[in-house]
Scaffold this active site. Structure first.
Site, PDB file in Angstrom:
ATOM      1  CG  ASP A 330      -1.927   1.071   1.236  1.00 41.47           C
ATOM      2  OD1 ASP A 330      -2.036   1.796   0.225  1.00 41.47           O
ATOM      3  OD2 ASP A 330      -2.619   1.244   2.257  1.00 41.47           O
ATOM      4  CB  CYS A 383      -5.560   6.038  -0.784  1.00 44.41           C
ATOM      5  SG  CYS A 383      -4.233   6.879   0.094  1.00 44.41           S
TER       6      CYS A 383
END
Length: 443
Positions: A330, A383
């Site tokens: 991530d 994100c």
């Protein structure tokens, strides 16, 4: 005989002044000192009551979401440039008159009173005149003639990138970033299923609804503080956006797998991976302070992992040579997919940050790939709503990595890209996200 000097009497703080003053400080900290809003809000006085704390937060978030339009409303009423803290207070005042359910007289009175707390007493008359003028005359702006960035409340460079990357959907993407996010929860699979968690909340008078495209996620009808959430303290449920909950399923770890969560703090994805099965997890993060939060998260949900402070990209500093069956990367990114939760991102980022983030993402992919076992899987996630941090990174990686190939994500969420899938902010109620599943040839 000497007499002690009498203490000066401190002026009483007028009701409602404190939240306005503190919100102005928070806005100024972001716009002028380039600090995060979270850091600024963390410095609110500990003794502040819940209602004032909530109002301070709402005012600061509101101004940062709509900063450019509020600036455009303010500019015609200024005869000279105000100092930064005064400008922030004026914007707090205009926000209340434009977009909040606060009686206009109360908003003006409390905002004027806040000048004393901010040591801006000489500007009291100016603040009163500007806010009273706006109260009488309303907006002088023609929305149809406003620049796109002003209308949507984004810097021009980011508007251009979103237009390029999202085509006809760009207005929806920008607008979604200005709406408050819903509160998604994750059911702890070691403590029961999602249906049971929803029922336990219902028994406590809290309504929620399952998220169709993610088997662990459900959404509260009305957000509530974590401390008031039944089952949170005991680890039965966790707060995590639905888009982030997709990661564990994509990793697809099997019992006994050796798994790396490469940029793990604050720990929600690590916890989710561990809740789904008995795996051997190494959680890395470059920030030791953030790892304390990760440790707390794992303890709360009743799981364990090896936790290490390290730069995931500096493989030789932390890797012992044992290959990973699964890796979750991530990656650090611009955060443009979570602007609805962190509106300060719009003003803290610069165009050069996107290229720098992509360079770091490429470095992490290259270095972590050599720690992945043949036949293993790496899930790349950001994100971000920008292709420069998503499909472009994966495209370049696959081009230069002969033993890597994409495992196509067949799903009912998001949009298919050339490689991977991306989610627009607000789609399925989720944050903006990008995922790609990469596998290493077995030979």
């Amino acid at each position: 005989m000497s007499r002690s000097r009498p203490r000066e009497k401190q002026p009483a703080v007028e009701e409602g002044a404190a939240p306005r003053a503190l919100a102005a400080r928070c806005v100024s900290a972001v716009m002028n000192d380039r600090r995060s809003l979270d850091a600024a809000l963390a410095e609110l006085p500990a003794q502040m009551n819940g209602a004032d704390r909530a109002l301070t937060s709402a005012l600061a978030y509101g101004v940062l979401r709509d900063y450019r339009r509020l600036e455009a409303l303010l500019a015609p009423r200024l005869s000279r440039k105000p100092q930064p803290l005064l400008r922030a207070l004026l914007l707090v005042g205009l926000l209340q008159l434009e977009a909040m359910r606060i009686p206009a007289h109360a908003a003006v009175h409390a905002t004027v009173a806040a000048t004393a707390m901010l040591k801006l007493g000489k500007a009291r008359g100016m603040v009163n005149a500007i806010l009273r003028g706006h109260q009488r005359e309303g907006s002088r702006l023609d929305s149809a003639e406003l620049a796109v960035g002003v209308r949507y409340g984004y810097p021009d460079w980011l508007v251009r990138m979103v237009e390029t990357d999202w085509g006809s959907l760009w207005p929806d993407v920008l607008a979604a970033g200005n709406r408050p996010a819903p509160m998604h929860l994750r059911a702890n699979a070691r403590r029961g299923d999602r249906h049971g968690a929803i029922q336990r909340l219902a028994d406590a008078g809290i309504s929620s609804e399952a998220v169709r495209v993610c088997d662990s996620a459900f959404t509260l009808d009305t957000p509530i503080p974590a401390r008031d959430l039944p089952g949170f303290a005991s680890g039965d449920v966790s707060i995590q956006d639905g888009a982030a909950q997709l990661a564990a399923g994509l990793v697809g770890a099997r019992a006994g797998d050796y798994v790396l969560d490469a940029c793990a703090a604050p720990g929600n994805k690590s916890a989710h991976l561990l809740e789904r099965g008995d795996i051997d997890l190494l959680a890395l993060d470059i920030d030791p302070a953030r790892l304390e939060t990760l440790d707390e998260t794992l303890r709360r949900v009743g799981t364990r992992a090896q936790v290490k402070a390290a730069d995931a990209g500096a493989v030789d500093d932390w890797w012992d040579g044992r290959a990973f069956d699964r890796i979750l990367l991530d990656a650090p990114c611009s955060g443009t997919g979570v602007i609805r939760r962190h509106p300060d991102i719009k003003w803290l980022r610069r165009p050069s940050d996107i290229a720098a983030a992509a360079e770091r993402q490429n470095e992490l992919l290259d270095n972590l790939w050599r720690t992945l076992a043949p036949g293993g899987r790496l899930v790349y996630a950001t994100c971000s709503i920008l292709r420069a941090e998503g499909v472009d990174v994966v495209d370049a990686f696959l081009e230069r990595t002969p033993d890597a190939y994409e495992q196509v994500i067949n799903a009912h969420w998001g949009f298919a890209e050339r490689y991977g899938r991306r989610i627009a902010p607000g789609m399925h109620g989720f944050d903006g996200f990008y995922y790609a599943v990469l596998e290493r040839s077995a030979t």
